[in-house]
Design a protein around this motif. Structure first.
Motif, PDB file in Angstrom:
ATOM      1  N   LEU A  12       9.713  -1.189   0.183  1.00 54.21           N
ATOM      2  CA  LEU A  12       7.973  -0.327   0.791  1.00 54.21           C
ATOM      3  C   LEU A  12       6.874   0.194   0.233  1.00 54.21           C
ATOM      4  O   LEU A  12       5.958   0.290  -0.733  1.00 54.21           O
ATOM      5  CB  LEU A  12       8.281   0.327   2.255  1.00 54.21           C
ATOM      6  CG  LEU A  12       6.129   1.205   2.652  1.00 54.21           C
ATOM      7  CD1 LEU A  12       5.578   0.069   2.396  1.00 54.21           C
ATOM      8  CD2 LEU A  12       7.097   1.551   3.583  1.00 54.21           C
ATOM      9  N   GLU A  13       8.219   1.276  -0.382  1.00 55.35           N
ATOM     10  CA  GLU A  13       7.641   2.516  -1.523  1.00 55.35           C
ATOM     11  C   GLU A  13       7.413   1.307  -3.146  1.00 55.35           C
ATOM     12  O   GLU A  13       6.338   1.776  -3.376  1.00 55.35           O
ATOM     13  CB  GLU A  13       8.637   3.224  -2.158  1.00 55.35           C
ATOM     14  CG  GLU A  13       9.065   4.106  -0.956  1.00 55.35           C
ATOM     15  CD  GLU A  13       7.693   5.075  -0.019  1.00 55.35           C
ATOM     16  OE1 GLU A  13       7.000   5.509  -1.367  1.00 55.35           O
ATOM     17  OE2 GLU A  13       7.697   5.024   1.176  1.00 55.35           O
ATOM     18  N   GLU A  14       8.385   0.337  -3.408  1.00 55.74           N
ATOM     19  CA  GLU A  14       8.230  -0.479  -4.233  1.00 55.74           C
ATOM     20  C   GLU A  14       6.842  -1.093  -4.487  1.00 55.74           C
ATOM     21  O   GLU A  14       5.542  -1.115  -5.529  1.00 55.74           O
ATOM     22  CB  GLU A  14       9.217  -1.485  -5.054  1.00 55.74           C
ATOM     23  CG  GLU A  14       8.787  -2.088  -6.037  1.00 55.74           C
ATOM     24  CD  GLU A  14      10.004  -3.208  -6.111  1.00 55.74           C
ATOM     25  OE1 GLU A  14       9.795  -3.966  -6.367  1.00 55.74           O
ATOM     26  OE2 GLU A  14      11.000  -2.527  -6.168  1.00 55.74           O
ATOM     27  N   ARG A  18       3.503  -0.577  -7.213  1.00 58.14           N
ATOM     28  CA  ARG A  18       2.289  -1.462  -7.529  1.00 58.14           C
ATOM     29  C   ARG A  18       1.144  -1.707  -6.927  1.00 58.14           C
ATOM     30  O   ARG A  18       0.268  -1.930  -7.957  1.00 58.14           O
ATOM     31  CB  ARG A  18       3.524  -3.483  -7.457  1.00 58.14           C
ATOM     32  CG  ARG A  18       3.067  -4.181  -7.403  1.00 58.14           C
ATOM     33  CD  ARG A  18       3.432  -5.012  -7.444  1.00 58.14           C
ATOM     34  NE  ARG A  18       3.132  -6.290  -8.002  1.00 58.14           N
ATOM     35  CZ  ARG A  18       2.710  -7.788  -8.224  1.00 58.14           C
ATOM     36  NH1 ARG A  18       4.473  -7.961  -6.710  1.00 58.14           N
ATOM     37  NH2 ARG A  18       2.506  -9.028  -8.435  1.00 58.14           N
ATOM     38  N   LEU A  19       1.034  -1.264  -5.881  1.00 56.15           N
ATOM     39  CA  LEU A  19      -0.685  -2.123  -5.450  1.00 56.15           C
ATOM     40  C   LEU A  19      -1.291  -1.066  -6.103  1.00 56.15           C
ATOM     41  O   LEU A  19      -2.616  -1.033  -6.319  1.00 56.15           O
ATOM     42  CB  LEU A  19      -0.620  -1.289  -3.702  1.00 56.15           C
ATOM     43  CG  LEU A  19      -2.214  -1.370  -3.488  1.00 56.15           C
ATOM     44  CD1 LEU A  19      -2.949  -3.056  -3.072  1.00 56.15           C
ATOM     45  CD2 LEU A  19      -2.303  -1.088  -1.397  1.00 56.15           C
ATOM     46  N   LEU A  20      -1.241   0.745  -6.134  1.00 52.60           N
ATOM     47  CA  LEU A  20      -1.610   1.731  -6.828  1.00 52.60           C
ATOM     48  C   LEU A  20      -1.317   1.079  -8.928  1.00 52.60           C
ATOM     49  O   LEU A  20      -3.146   1.353  -8.603  1.00 52.60           O
ATOM     50  CB  LEU A  20      -0.635   3.034  -7.095  1.00 52.60           C
ATOM     51  CG  LEU A  20      -0.892   3.634  -5.240  1.00 52.60           C
ATOM     52  CD1 LEU A  20       0.367   5.092  -5.686  1.00 52.60           C
ATOM     53  CD2 LEU A  20      -2.470   4.670  -5.892  1.00 52.60           C
ATOM     54  N   ARG A  21      -0.713   1.241  -8.746  1.00 44.09           N
ATOM     55  CA  ARG A  21      -1.022   0.724 -10.346  1.00 44.09           C
ATOM     56  C   ARG A  21      -1.921  -0.483 -10.782  1.00 44.09           C
ATOM     57  O   ARG A  21      -3.113  -0.828 -11.400  1.00 44.09           O
ATOM     58  CB  ARG A  21       0.263   0.277 -11.003  1.00 44.09           C
ATOM     59  CG  ARG A  21       1.382   1.159 -11.285  1.00 44.09           C
ATOM     60  CD  ARG A  21       2.874   0.726 -12.010  1.00 44.09           C
ATOM     61  NE  ARG A  21       3.553  -0.843 -11.864  1.00 44.09           N
ATOM     62  CZ  ARG A  21       4.291  -0.649 -10.596  1.00 44.09           C
ATOM     63  NH1 ARG A  21       4.694   0.112  -9.967  1.00 44.09           N
ATOM     64  NH2 ARG A  21       4.619  -2.027 -10.336  1.00 44.09           N
ATOM     65  N   GLY A  41      -6.320   6.096  -4.374  1.00 43.04           N
ATOM     66  CA  GLY A  41      -4.661   7.007  -4.040  1.00 43.04           C
ATOM     67  C   GLY A  41      -4.048   7.297  -3.237  1.00 43.04           C
ATOM     68  O   GLY A  41      -4.377   6.091  -2.499  1.00 43.04           O
ATOM     69  N   THR A  42      -3.332   8.291  -2.318  1.00 42.22           N
ATOM     70  CA  THR A  42      -2.302   7.962  -1.554  1.00 42.22           C
ATOM     71  C   THR A  42      -3.088   9.162  -0.628  1.00 42.22           C
ATOM     72  O   THR A  42      -3.643  10.293  -1.063  1.00 42.22           O
ATOM     73  CB  THR A  42      -0.973   8.507  -1.709  1.00 42.22           C
ATOM     74  OG1 THR A  42      -1.483   9.431  -3.045  1.00 42.22           O
ATOM     75  CG2 THR A  42      -0.586   7.375  -2.675  1.00 42.22           C
ATOM     76  N   PHE A  43      -2.839   9.002   0.514  1.00 39.08           N
ATOM     77  CA  PHE A  43      -3.267   9.758   1.727  1.00 39.08           C
ATOM     78  C   PHE A  43      -2.129   9.960   2.873  1.00 39.08           C
ATOM     79  O   PHE A  43      -1.806   8.867   3.777  1.00 39.08           O
ATOM     80  CB  PHE A  43      -4.657   9.600   2.487  1.00 39.08           C
ATOM     81  CG  PHE A  43      -5.265  10.398   3.359  1.00 39.08           C
ATOM     82  CD1 PHE A  43      -5.082  11.135   3.136  1.00 39.08           C
ATOM     83  CD2 PHE A  43      -4.494  10.255   4.647  1.00 39.08           C
ATOM     84  CE1 PHE A  43      -5.981  12.876   3.811  1.00 39.08           C
ATOM     85  CE2 PHE A  43      -5.087  10.949   5.998  1.00 39.08           C
ATOM     86  CZ  PHE A  43      -5.321  12.411   5.610  1.00 39.08           C
ATOM     87  N   PHE A  48      -4.511   3.817  -0.210  1.00 37.45           N
ATOM     88  CA  PHE A  48      -6.136   3.399   0.061  1.00 37.45           C
ATOM     89  C   PHE A  48      -6.862   3.829  -1.644  1.00 37.45           C
ATOM     90  O   PHE A  48      -6.635   3.992  -2.502  1.00 37.45           O
ATOM     91  CB  PHE A  48      -7.069   5.149   0.558  1.00 37.45           C
ATOM     92  CG  PHE A  48      -7.463   6.183  -0.463  1.00 37.45           C
ATOM     93  CD1 PHE A  48      -8.459   5.428  -1.616  1.00 37.45           C
ATOM     94  CD2 PHE A  48      -6.622   6.843  -0.203  1.00 37.45           C
ATOM     95  CE1 PHE A  48      -8.525   7.003  -2.131  1.00 37.45           C
ATOM     96  CE2 PHE A  48      -7.034   8.071  -1.462  1.00 37.45           C
ATOM     97  CZ  PHE A  48      -8.239   8.100  -2.523  1.00 37.45           C
ATOM     98  N   ILE A  49      -8.166   2.384  -1.655  1.00 41.67           N
ATOM     99  CA  ILE A  49      -8.647   1.630  -2.180  1.00 41.67           C
ATOM    100  C   ILE A  49     -10.442   2.112  -2.031  1.00 41.67           C
ATOM    101  O   ILE A  49     -10.381   1.165  -1.463  1.00 41.67           O
ATOM    102  CB  ILE A  49      -8.404   0.380  -2.687  1.00 41.67           C
ATOM    103  CG1 ILE A  49      -6.772   0.395  -2.970  1.00 41.67           C
ATOM    104  CG2 ILE A  49      -9.049   0.092  -3.937  1.00 41.67           C
ATOM    105  CD1 ILE A  49      -6.340  -1.315  -3.417  1.00 41.67           C
ATOM    106  N   ALA A  50     -11.149   3.053  -2.680  1.00 39.97           N
ATOM    107  CA  ALA A  50     -12.047   2.780  -2.266  1.00 39.97           C
ATOM    108  C   ALA A  50     -12.932   1.869  -2.970  1.00 39.97           C
ATOM    109  O   ALA A  50     -12.919   1.890  -4.554  1.00 39.97           O
ATOM    110  CB  ALA A  50     -12.740   4.512  -2.706  1.00 39.97           C
TER     111      ALA A  50
END
Length: 76
Positions: A12-14, A18-21, A41-43, A48-50
């Protein structure tokens, strides 16, 4: 040997990293066929992706609206 609980948490962390990158890389693109990403970013524990809102239907909606030839599908 790690337990499956720890493996799942690590996966999950990986996946979140990856999603962030990938979202950060997409945010650097400027192309008419790529949605604009404004912020990433993260919340808390969530990523999240705007992004730009694109008017229209989903690919799934398009596929279900009418029978499609293989050529039509590949052209999308």
């Amino acid at each position: 040997m790690r337990s499956s609980c720890c493996d799942a948490r690590g996966d999950l962390e990986e996946g979140k990293a990856r999603l962030l990158r990938e979202a950060q890389a997409t945010a650097k693109l400027q192309h008419p066929n790529v949605v604009v990403v404004y912020d990433v970013g993260t919340f808390g524990a969530s990523v999240f992706i705007a992004m730009e809102f694109v008017e229209g239907r989903t690919v799934n909606g398009w596929l279900l609206a009418a029978p499609r030839s293989r050529r039509e599908i590949l052209d999308v």
